[in-house]
Design an enzyme around this catalytic site. Sequence first.
Site, PDB file in Angstrom:
ATOM      1  CD  GLU A  58      -1.144  -2.255   2.273  1.00 19.03           C
ATOM      2  OE1 GLU A  58      -0.007  -2.640   1.946  1.00 19.03           O
ATOM      3  OE2 GLU A  58      -1.774  -2.740   3.220  1.00 19.03           O
ATOM      4  CB  CYS A  81       0.168  -3.769   8.759  1.00 16.84           C
ATOM      5  SG  CYS A  81       1.260  -2.478   8.169  1.00 16.84           S
ATOM      6  CB  ALA A 160       9.759 -37.157  -9.351  1.00 13.08           C
ATOM      7  CD1 TRP A 176      17.045 -36.515 -16.766  1.00 14.79           C
ATOM      8  CD2 TRP A 176      16.859 -36.060 -14.575  1.00 14.79           C
ATOM      9  NE1 TRP A 176      18.109 -35.705 -16.410  1.00 14.79           N
ATOM     10  CE2 TRP A 176      18.004 -35.417 -15.075  1.00 14.79           C
ATOM     11  CE3 TRP A 176      16.552 -35.909 -13.236  1.00 14.79           C
ATOM     12  CZ2 TRP A 176      18.848 -34.648 -14.279  1.00 14.79           C
ATOM     13  CZ3 TRP A 176      17.385 -35.147 -12.458  1.00 14.79           C
ATOM     14  CH2 TRP A 176      18.512 -34.523 -12.971  1.00 14.79           C
ATOM     15  NE  ARG A 190      15.158 -27.933  -5.906  1.00 17.78           N
ATOM     16  CZ  ARG A 190      16.235 -28.575  -6.335  1.00 17.78           C
ATOM     17  NH1 ARG A 190      17.224 -27.927  -6.912  1.00 17.78           N
ATOM     18  NH2 ARG A 190      16.338 -29.886  -6.178  1.00 17.78           N
ATOM     19  NE  ARG A 213      19.802 -26.826 -11.938  1.00 23.59           N
ATOM     20  CZ  ARG A 213      19.840 -27.704 -10.929  1.00 23.59           C
ATOM     21  NH1 ARG A 213      20.436 -27.386  -9.793  1.00 23.59           N
ATOM     22  NH2 ARG A 213      19.264 -28.885 -11.040  1.00 23.59           N
ATOM     23  CB  SER A 227      21.344 -38.486  12.819  1.00 25.26           C
ATOM     24  OG  SER A 227      21.866 -39.633  12.204  1.00 25.26           O
ATOM     25  CB  SER A 340      11.665 -39.049   9.557  1.00 20.39           C
ATOM     26  OG  SER A 340      12.605 -39.849   8.998  1.00 20.39           O
TER      27      SER A 340
END
Length: 401
Positions: A58, A81, A160, A176, A190, A213, A227, A340
């Site tokens: 704004e 705000c 994928a 791929w 990303r 990319r 870990s 996990s």
Amino acid sequence: MIGYNEEEARKYMKRAIKIAKTACGHTSPNPMVGCVVVKNGRIISEACHERYGEFHAERNALIRCVEDTSGADLYVTLEPCCHHGKTPPCTDIIIEKKIKRVFVGSLDSNPLVAGHGISILQEHGIEVITGILEEECLKMNEIFFHYITNKTPFTAVKYAMTLDGKIAAYTGDSKWITNEKSREHVHYLRKKYSGIMVGINTVIKDNPMLNCRTEAGVNPARIIVDSTLRFPMEENHIIETAKEIRTIIAYSKSNENECLLKKKCELFQKGIEVISVPADEKITYEKKISLEEKQIDIKTDVESIEKHHQEVSMKNLMVILGGMKIDSVLIEGGGEINASAFEAGIVNKVYAYIAPKIIMGRDAKSPVSGEGIPLMMDAVTLKDISVKEFDGDILVEGYVR
Ligand code: AOF
Ligand code: ZN
């Protein structure tokens, strides 16, 4: 209240959303916000919140406007705000510039704003119309709304797989699975997420770059779950670029020993932030008993729990990352890290790219492994599913119930 033209309101809000999205990847942990100022049926100014820490949409639109704004309508994708943050309140400039009506997309759930922005405008005689293209405005900032409420990152799992549910052939070959168009779309994701997470096995096996990319891309922080700090110090793309791209390695505090601490220093010298994640403070059945009956052995109990929790606690990691102002994390697997994340209940969204290929193999890995669940009724279920197609590959997106 004077009536307004709904179609026109939606048209200008759509424009404001489009402008807001041009700042994708630059506003985190703030929201993307767009603003359009309209007078006598003509746009006299428009702008977005361009970068975290800088002026809001704004204020940008109003200070850049070269025409008289008095009596104009202002369309904004998020409630203005009313607090002094990194910048002064937007409500101040809206009042000062004599705006007559404000059209709002979604309310701001930041407790410092949360409806007050609207009431301040109304108290100053400005007509406020809310809920214009609300769903779209909420969706655009799903990351912000989650983060401002929970203080932990909005977390998505992306993978994928082939049509027969594999992420690599039995040999491990995976280049791929999906086509170029799908892979391009991953780079767009990303850009949207402020952190990208993988497990150490992916780093060792694939030596990935984990950068963004795409045109005008923004690199997310790379977060590696490791870990015991097995991270390879040589011939590794991540370490080679750690001074340019923010890199975080998370290990489990319960695995700390002299050797690990030495490795921690070495990684730190390479420009990597190494964080120690405390084990889950799970209260086991035994501990409960000792607490209730004798209130003894608490310390020993906690220690023994930690000994058995050598994996990084995903829950605690998310709390730490939230504290580091990482508002969103895109987990790009392996199967173990994905599992996990689901087990820890931290996943908000799933992006599953599916390629029309069959590769077979009982040992070929699938996108989510772990122990698994015994019954269908315990399955993680997604809602609000949407489907996109990329030259024959399909992307299924959904939110964890
Ligand atoms: C708006 N318009 O364009 C944005 C808003 O630290 P600050 O000053 O940048 O304030 C950040 C907060 O302001 C953020 O959490 C959210 O509540 C609001 N963002 N508000 O009126 C904008 N970006
Ligand atoms: Zn503002």
